[in-house]
Enzyme design. Sequence first.
Site, PDB file in Angstrom:
ATOM      1  CB  THR A 174      -1.909   7.307  -3.307  1.00  0.00           C
ATOM      2  OG1 THR A 174      -1.276   5.960  -3.414  1.00  0.00           O
ATOM      3  CG2 THR A 174      -1.051   8.277  -3.988  1.00  0.00           C
TER       4      THR A 174
ATOM      5  CG  ASP B 126       0.100  -9.941  10.222  1.00  0.00           C
ATOM      6  OD1 ASP B 126       0.511 -10.970   9.407  1.00  0.00           O
ATOM      7  OD2 ASP B 126       0.104  -9.060  10.124  1.00  0.00           O
TER       8      ASP B 126
ATOM      9  NE  ARG C 290      -3.665  -0.298   2.304  1.00  0.00           N
ATOM     10  CZ  ARG C 290      -4.490  -0.518   1.497  1.00  0.00           C
ATOM     11  NH1 ARG C 290      -5.334   0.424   0.779  1.00  0.00           N
ATOM     12  NH2 ARG C 290      -5.281  -1.786   1.508  1.00  0.00           N
TER      13      ARG C 290
ATOM     14  CG  ASP D 202       3.418 -10.702  11.816  1.00  0.00           C
ATOM     15  OD1 ASP D 202       3.985 -10.948  10.803  1.00  0.00           O
ATOM     16  OD2 ASP D 202       2.988  -9.939  12.202  1.00  0.00           O
TER      17      ASP D 202
END
Length: 209
Positions: free
Chosen positions: A108, A200, A104, A203
């Site tokens: 933006t 996550d 990402r 992870d």
Amino acid sequence: MDNVFIYDHPLIQHKISLLRDKKTTTKEFRELVCEVSMLMAYEVTRDLPLEEIEVETPIAFARTKVLAGKKLALVPILRAGLGMVDGMLKLLPMAKVGHIGLYRDPRTLEPVEYYCKLPPDAAERDMIVLDPMLATGGSASAAVAFLKKRGISSIKFMCLIAAPEGIARLHRDHPDVPIYCAAQDERLNDHAYIVPGLGDAGDRLFGTR
């Protein structure tokens, strides 16, 4: 919602519960992701075409059915999607495997493709995009868009846990793409984590923090 399939099989739900448990070890987590993916493969391939052939059994000749040579490809979204590949390949050993990596942009906030490697005949294959978590739906939607730009028209998306926001985003952006998930959770929190979720996935798969 059309084109969205939530699994209710007891074995899948049992294993999802174990995945959620924070006491589940990295080794156990990997094994469970593999097992759930393999079980989900059964339903995600339900519409594969068949053709009739004749085989000779030890008793007689039989008219029976086999897969009609449909070409498949699995495309995990890096990195967590890698954990789902082995389970899928156990049932679909003929499938090719591509990879797509996204990050990402901090300015933006839009997904940016940093890696994409697909089979040479990708446009001729049915693609199954793999990612354990469908949270905001941004990465999933971008991955599908990147595949479509490469001429791929037959795409399915498969995840373990989905938030309503992610399902709505992917369905809005790509209503032609079926979504398969083992569980739909309540919502996203302020950090875009699925609640209750499982943390996550990357992870927990790879033992990182």
